[in-house]
Motif scaffolding. Sequence first.
Motif, PDB file in Angstrom:
ATOM      1  N   SER A 134      38.622  54.722  54.793  1.00 49.71           N
ATOM      2  CA  SER A 134      39.770  55.629  54.688  1.00 49.71           C
ATOM      3  C   SER A 134      39.472  56.960  55.379  1.00 49.71           C
ATOM      4  CB  SER A 134      40.091  55.891  53.213  1.00 49.71           C
ATOM      5  OG  SER A 134      40.385  54.679  52.572  1.00 49.71           O
ATOM      6  N   LYS A 202      36.379  36.060  53.255  1.00 50.76           N
ATOM      7  CA  LYS A 202      37.510  36.782  52.668  1.00 50.76           C
ATOM      8  C   LYS A 202      38.257  35.972  51.613  1.00 50.76           C
ATOM      9  CE  LYS A 202      39.803  37.732  56.418  1.00 50.76           C
ATOM     10  NZ  LYS A 202      39.247  37.211  57.688  1.00 50.76           N
ATOM     11  N   ILE A 362      45.847  46.858  51.671  1.00 47.32           N
ATOM     12  CA  ILE A 362      44.574  47.501  52.071  1.00 47.32           C
ATOM     13  C   ILE A 362      44.559  47.866  53.559  1.00 47.32           C
ATOM     14  CG2 ILE A 362      42.079  47.072  52.298  1.00 47.32           C
ATOM     15  CD1 ILE A 362      42.345  45.218  49.805  1.00 47.32           C
ATOM     16  N   LEU A 363      45.125  46.967  54.386  1.00 49.13           N
ATOM     17  CA  LEU A 363      45.104  47.145  55.850  1.00 49.13           C
ATOM     18  C   LEU A 363      45.881  48.372  56.326  1.00 49.13           C
ATOM     19  CD1 LEU A 363      46.003  43.884  57.780  1.00 49.13           C
ATOM     20  CD2 LEU A 363      43.914  45.191  57.947  1.00 49.13           C
ATOM     21  N   ILE A 369      46.105  55.799  50.523  1.00 51.48           N
ATOM     22  CA  ILE A 369      46.125  56.706  51.686  1.00 51.48           C
ATOM     23  C   ILE A 369      47.567  56.924  52.163  1.00 51.48           C
ATOM     24  CG2 ILE A 369      45.378  56.916  54.115  1.00 51.48           C
ATOM     25  CD1 ILE A 369      43.212  57.549  51.907  1.00 51.48           C
TER      26      ILE A 369
HETATM   27  C1  LIG Z   1      40.709  41.624  56.357  1.00 49.41           C
HETATM   28  C2  LIG Z   1      40.599  43.008  56.889  1.00 49.41           C
HETATM   29  C3  LIG Z   1      40.861  43.237  58.228  1.00 49.41           C
HETATM   30  C4  LIG Z   1      40.702  44.514  58.754  1.00 49.41           C
HETATM   31  N1  LIG Z   1      40.901  44.711  60.110  1.00 49.41           N
HETATM   32  C5  LIG Z   1      40.566  45.901  60.654  1.00 49.41           C
HETATM   33  C6  LIG Z   1      40.558  46.074  62.075  1.00 49.41           C
HETATM   34  O1  LIG Z   1      40.927  45.174  62.835  1.00 49.41           O
HETATM   35  N2  LIG Z   1      40.135  47.252  62.575  1.00 49.41           N
HETATM   36  C7  LIG Z   1      39.702  48.269  61.785  1.00 49.41           C
HETATM   37  O2  LIG Z   1      39.324  49.315  62.309  1.00 49.41           O
HETATM   38  N3  LIG Z   1      39.726  48.159  60.435  1.00 49.41           N
HETATM   39  C8  LIG Z   1      40.137  46.993  59.858  1.00 49.41           C
HETATM   40  N4  LIG Z   1      40.115  46.840  58.487  1.00 49.41           N
HETATM   41  C9  LIG Z   1      39.605  47.930  57.659  1.00 49.41           C
HETATM   42  C10 LIG Z   1      40.654  48.589  56.788  1.00 49.41           C
HETATM   43  O3  LIG Z   1      41.476  49.395  57.561  1.00 49.41           O
HETATM   44  C11 LIG Z   1      39.864  49.339  55.700  1.00 49.41           C
HETATM   45  O4  LIG Z   1      39.371  48.358  54.818  1.00 49.41           O
HETATM   46  C12 LIG Z   1      40.695  50.365  54.978  1.00 49.41           C
HETATM   47  O5  LIG Z   1      41.032  51.416  55.826  1.00 49.41           O
HETATM   48  C13 LIG Z   1      39.980  50.911  53.760  1.00 49.41           C
HETATM   49  O6  LIG Z   1      38.673  51.308  54.048  1.00 49.41           O
HETATM   50  P1  LIG Z   1      37.475  50.796  53.103  1.00 49.41           P
HETATM   51  O7  LIG Z   1      37.601  49.329  52.988  1.00 49.41           O
HETATM   52  O8  LIG Z   1      36.218  51.347  53.625  1.00 49.41           O
HETATM   53  O9  LIG Z   1      37.795  51.402  51.672  1.00 49.41           O
HETATM   54  P2  LIG Z   1      37.441  52.895  51.140  1.00 49.41           P
HETATM   55  O10 LIG Z   1      37.919  53.904  52.114  1.00 49.41           O
HETATM   56  O11 LIG Z   1      36.015  52.936  50.737  1.00 49.41           O
HETATM   57  O12 LIG Z   1      38.365  52.964  49.846  1.00 49.41           O
HETATM   58  C14 LIG Z   1      38.001  52.381  48.599  1.00 49.41           C
HETATM   59  C15 LIG Z   1      39.110  52.717  47.588  1.00 49.41           C
HETATM   60  O13 LIG Z   1      39.203  54.151  47.449  1.00 49.41           O
HETATM   61  C16 LIG Z   1      40.533  54.574  47.726  1.00 49.41           C
HETATM   62  N5  LIG Z   1      40.512  55.884  48.377  1.00 49.41           N
HETATM   63  C17 LIG Z   1      39.761  56.287  49.439  1.00 49.41           C
HETATM   64  N6  LIG Z   1      40.044  57.560  49.758  1.00 49.41           N
HETATM   65  C18 LIG Z   1      41.008  57.981  48.885  1.00 49.41           C
HETATM   66  C19 LIG Z   1      41.737  59.202  48.698  1.00 49.41           C
HETATM   67  N7  LIG Z   1      41.556  60.272  49.492  1.00 49.41           N
HETATM   68  N8  LIG Z   1      42.642  59.266  47.684  1.00 49.41           N
HETATM   69  C20 LIG Z   1      42.860  58.188  46.874  1.00 49.41           C
HETATM   70  N9  LIG Z   1      42.202  57.001  47.008  1.00 49.41           N
HETATM   71  C21 LIG Z   1      41.299  56.906  48.006  1.00 49.41           C
HETATM   72  C22 LIG Z   1      41.103  53.499  48.644  1.00 49.41           C
HETATM   73  O14 LIG Z   1      42.519  53.475  48.602  1.00 49.41           O
HETATM   74  C23 LIG Z   1      40.489  52.237  48.061  1.00 49.41           C
HETATM   75  O15 LIG Z   1      41.237  51.834  46.950  1.00 49.41           O
HETATM   76  C24 LIG Z   1      40.327  45.585  57.919  1.00 49.41           C
HETATM   77  C25 LIG Z   1      40.110  45.353  56.561  1.00 49.41           C
HETATM   78  C26 LIG Z   1      40.245  44.088  56.044  1.00 49.41           C
HETATM   79  C27 LIG Z   1      39.981  43.861  54.574  1.00 49.41           C
END
Ligand SMILES: Cc1cc2nc3c(=O)[nH]c(=O)nc-3n(C[C@H](O)[C@H](O)[C@H](O)COP(=O)(O)OP(=O)(O)OC[C@H]3O[C@@H](n4cnc5c(N)ncnc54)[C@H](O)[C@@H]3O)c2cc1C
Length: 378
Positions: A134, A202, A362-363, A369
């Motif tokens: 995020s 997944k 999540i995506l 966010i």
């Molecule tokens: C199957 C899959 C495909 C994907 N494909 C791509 C891709 O092609 N390219 C790419 O770049 N990314 C990709 N992603 C990544 C996706 O964009 C991230 O998983 C997402 O942005 C969240 O990041 P994170 O998983 O690190 O979670 P984190 O950022 O660690 O978040 C964990 C939790 O904390 C919450 N959180 C974090 N910050 C805050 C805040 N400020 N306020 C409130 N809550 C908060 C989040 O909402 C979440 O619930 C993919 C993810 C998945 C699962």
Amino acid sequence: MNAHSSVESAEHRELFALVDELAREELEPRAAEYEEAGRFPETLVRLMGKQGLMSLPFPEQWGGGGQSYTVYLRVIERLAGSWLAVAESVHLQVLACQGLARFGSDELRGHLLPRMLGGELLAANCMSEPDAGSDLAAMSTRAMAEDGHYVISGTKAWVSHAGVADVYNVYCRTGGSGLGGLSCFLVDADTEGLRPLTHERKMGVRSLPTAQIAFDGVRVPDERMIGRRNRGMLVAAHVFDHGRLGVSACAVGLAQAALDHAVAYAKERTQFGSPIISFQGISFLLAEMATRIAAARALLYSVAALKDQGRPISAEAAKCKLFATDTAMRVTTDAVQVLGGYGYTQDLPVERWMREAKLLQILEGTNQIQRVAIAQSL
Ligand SMILES: Cc1cc2nc3c(=O)[nH]c(=O)nc-3n(C[C@H](O)[C@H](O)[C@H](O)COP(=O)(O)OP(=O)(O)OC[C@H]3O[C@@H](n4cnc5c(N)ncnc54)[C@H](O)[C@@H]3O)c2cc1C
């Protein structure tokens, strides 16, 4: 799709009929098997490109279809109703072309865009990192300038199309800390030092490969920078706006499929001597599902219309993504409930749709966010 029929031209009707046929005949019969096996339907995805579905919202001068974003989203909605992974695959290909189409040099656009839009070259987006999800400002993958090249080192995470992509959009740090020090590069998959790591195992959308990508001193010519140095966030923001609408279209299509299945089942399944749809507990649940989908669809296409008018849509797209994907989660969960025990088995697609809906929350920025972005806009 029929909610729009009054404004369709003959050309659009033909396009939607083609997409409907592809979805019914090519996607639907294969989805369960490929999802179970976790096998990427590469031929099918490339076929979507050959049929012109990846090029729809791009200018004709670069090999695009010259269609509105509204038309494109309707196509994505229909594909998602048959197989979410393929709809997502087409959509992320479109996203991977957005930066190049808007910010790339004429030479790079002329060289690569037509082949990307036709599905000949598959593309991917590398923004997330193991410790920067995020919080993209925490990105640590770095590109160092070196006589006409940049040298990229770091690890990207969650890359969809990992290992099957021919080109990767890679966001990395070229300046100081924060969002202001990022740049975007388009890197060929066969460049030395670029290595996809083990695929993620997944919960759903298993047929779409997702993995980390290691960049060990990957040399990229200066000309492969998309947009300006340290202005990569402008490219990312442009991609995000499009991305949120595409995910919303996937959510609406998935939710509609779950509702249709639940209604058909409720009319057929008999308990206490009556079809279960005659019980208010079930029919009201279906009524709520139908209402939420109608609201999500109306929101989606109203924001798409704003986008087609060239208006800023960041906050509206965030609202749309939040509402549509929460709707998909709720509707697919309720669809399992309508089917009772049968809904909980892998013999029917509804449990798969419920697992797939979770990804959409999540995506493209988690729904937390999206709330942050909406709150900031108030
Ligand atoms: C199957 C899959 C495909 C994907 N494909 C791509 C891709 O092609 N390219 C790419 O770049 N990314 C990709 N992603 C990544 C996706 O964009 C991230 O998983 C997402 O942005 C969240 O990041 P994170 O998983 O690190 O979670 P984190 O950022 O660690 O978040 C964990 C939790 O904390 C919450 N959180 C974090 N910050 C805050 C805040 N400020 N306020 C409130 N809550 C908060 C989040 O909402 C979440 O619930 C993919 C993810 C998945 C699962």
